[in-house]
Design a protein around this motif. Sequence first.
Motif, mmCIF file in Angstrom:
data_model
loop_
_atom_site.group_PDB
_atom_site.id
_atom_site.type_symbol
_atom_site.label_atom_id
_atom_site.label_comp_id
_atom_site.label_asym_id
_atom_site.label_seq_id
_atom_site.Cartn_x
_atom_site.Cartn_y
_atom_site.Cartn_z
ATOM 1 N N ASN A 1 51.431 36.047 53.645
ATOM 2 C CA ASN A 1 50.194 34.698 53.459
ATOM 3 C C ASN A 1 49.439 35.042 52.416
ATOM 4 O O ASN A 1 47.914 35.055 52.084
ATOM 5 C CB ASN A 1 49.167 33.871 54.533
ATOM 6 N N HIS A 2 49.463 35.679 51.220
ATOM 7 C CA HIS A 2 48.847 36.235 50.478
ATOM 8 C C HIS A 2 47.874 35.091 49.082
ATOM 9 O O HIS A 2 46.889 35.999 48.851
ATOM 10 C CB HIS A 2 49.360 37.231 48.776
ATOM 11 N N GLU B 1 39.103 47.828 41.604
ATOM 12 C CA GLU B 1 39.867 47.051 40.946
ATOM 13 C C GLU B 1 39.066 45.477 41.437
ATOM 14 O O GLU B 1 38.867 44.746 41.156
ATOM 15 C CB GLU B 1 41.168 46.712 40.467
ATOM 16 N N VAL B 2 39.129 45.855 42.508
ATOM 17 C CA VAL B 2 38.775 44.940 43.911
ATOM 18 C C VAL B 2 37.742 43.825 43.095
ATOM 19 O O VAL B 2 37.374 42.739 43.578
ATOM 20 C CB VAL B 2 39.082 44.581 44.959
ATOM 21 N N ILE B 3 36.230 44.755 43.789
ATOM 22 C CA ILE B 3 34.990 44.535 43.288
ATOM 23 C C ILE B 3 34.429 44.198 42.069
ATOM 24 O O ILE B 3 34.013 42.841 41.556
ATOM 25 C CB ILE B 3 34.535 45.781 43.500
ATOM 26 N N ASP B 4 35.602 44.808 41.136
ATOM 27 C CA ASP B 4 35.002 43.730 39.742
ATOM 28 C C ASP B 4 36.107 42.760 39.209
ATOM 29 O O ASP B 4 35.667 42.029 38.909
ATOM 30 C CB ASP B 4 36.179 45.238 38.873
ATOM 31 N N LYS C 1 46.892 39.494 40.787
ATOM 32 C CA LYS C 1 46.428 40.835 41.237
ATOM 33 C C LYS C 1 46.732 40.691 42.948
ATOM 34 O O LYS C 1 47.469 41.292 43.735
ATOM 35 C CB LYS C 1 45.454 40.814 40.964
ATOM 36 N N ARG C 2 46.622 38.968 43.537
ATOM 37 C CA ARG C 2 47.399 38.908 45.254
ATOM 38 C C ARG C 2 48.653 39.676 45.179
ATOM 39 O O ARG C 2 49.126 40.948 46.754
ATOM 40 C CB ARG C 2 46.843 37.401 45.133
ATOM 41 N N ARG C 3 48.843 39.293 44.453
ATOM 42 C CA ARG C 3 50.854 39.360 44.635
ATOM 43 C C ARG C 3 50.949 40.740 44.067
ATOM 44 O O ARG C 3 51.812 41.532 45.394
ATOM 45 C CB ARG C 3 52.003 38.965 42.926
ATOM 46 N N ARG C 4 50.489 41.286 43.213
ATOM 47 C CA ARG C 4 50.636 43.177 43.620
ATOM 48 C C ARG C 4 49.876 43.930 44.663
ATOM 49 O O ARG C 4 51.191 44.597 45.200
ATOM 50 C CB ARG C 4 50.300 43.571 42.132
ATOM 51 N N TYR C 5 49.336 43.684 45.366
ATOM 52 C CA TYR C 5 48.037 44.551 46.189
ATOM 53 C C TYR C 5 49.000 43.610 47.481
ATOM 54 O O TYR C 5 49.824 44.303 48.302
ATOM 55 C CB TYR C 5 47.130 43.243 46.796
ATOM 56 N N ALA C 6 50.664 42.420 47.539
ATOM 57 C CA ALA C 6 50.686 41.435 48.188
ATOM 58 C C ALA C 6 52.247 43.156 48.690
ATOM 59 O O ALA C 6 52.285 43.391 49.808
ATOM 60 C CB ALA C 6 51.584 40.641 48.158
#
Length: 474
Positions: A137-138, A152-155, A167-172
Amino acid sequence: MNIKRAFVSVHDKSRVEKIAGYLVSNGVEIIATDHTAEYLIDHGVEAIKVADYTGFPSIFDGRLKAIHPKIIGGILAIQDLPAHIEEMREHSILPFDMIVMNLKPFESAVKESPDESNLSKEIDISGPALLMAGAKNHRDIVVISDPMDYDEVIDSLEDCGDVPLLKRRRYALKAIYAALLYNSSIHKALSQIFASEKYDYTVMEHVMQLLYGDNPSQKAHLLKLSKEPGLLDEVQIGNPAIGLKKSQLRNINVFMELYYYSDNISLFLDKGKIIKVFAGKVPDDFSTGGPDTMFASTFAIDGDTLKRLSDDGVEAFGGVFDRDAIRAARERDIMILTVPVHEAVTLSKETYSGFGNYFVRELTFEMKKYDLDTDGRLALYCSRVNRANNFSVFKDGESLLLKSGLSYEELQSYDFGSHDLRDSVMASDNDLTDDLIVRILASGVRQIILPGTKRTYSNRSILVLGIDFTRLNN
């Protein structure tokens, strides 16, 4: 900020207080597993324990904690789908927007106690399930499984109040990969205990596409064993747009292994074979080149040297480069590979070699540091690194002869008498016959370094190591 609620559960707690603290300071509600919650609270970050959030206690000795509709339902629900919104309202489920999670490596449990009862107890069910749920469910959930991504998330949240879909896809994908590694390590460990077949998962990471493989008609990709250090980890490609050939990959790998054993060297390589070595900078009047050759050096390669050797046919270069060399490489489209400082070069614990679709895994053989002069040291380590059935002859810090990949008959019948080898040192990865030793010494070689595992020697000019150091391939 689009993040309103986050689930946090981490084994590696390094810097988790930074991202959790940032989220809380921006009004995000943190729900965390017991140990993570206690860690965050101790570091001044507000967090709600899972049991307090769900109203359901941890049961079965902790086997059932986070697999609860209020947790996994809030992760799986599609937040803009009316039917899901209605079901969340009906069952008092609130949506999550982020998961911060990493798993305890199962290998550490194996080291602590490799018996079945302990390993079964250590298997994490909820962790991989929640990672996969978040990855599934990214679009609604940002799933962070790598502490290196916290900044990177904080930025991203600072820039736009959200994490972009790319980025969500990459993290998933990273979360799926983390779950895959974890489950494969469980299967491997348990198969050693009660399976008739022994399963051993070797997970490979894709590093890059190569220009081509053995020949230009073959597509090829460079893969690396996951989580295992390698000789090429710190090697940087100076101009990746040119493309890296398999032959040059073999060359730089051989150079890095020789570099591990001996600093202050310059050498020429061809398709993974060492063909010339100097214990210092390459002389201005020396060159050798060809379609798959590489010149590599631990001394800074300047622009004039790079251009001269390139003009003579050297295809690629490895080492450290001054500005003129880097500029010349870009202007001429020459492949350059930058290597790290000597202290950063390490050998992996295990070595893999392949033929067809089969791999041989073996413990890495590391040569001891012997008390030898420069010629003896270079001769020995070249014989270790070069292909099997070889000999290496050095004098005054320069290779006089480097032969490898010979048949046993070719090695034993080689005509050393046709070379002037006075006052040189020779090493071979094979024990030699008495007749060949006589011919080698007659050519002027003052010392011969041999394994000495298949026979004994009485000649004082022979140094016996008492170990096999042959190499079938590189």
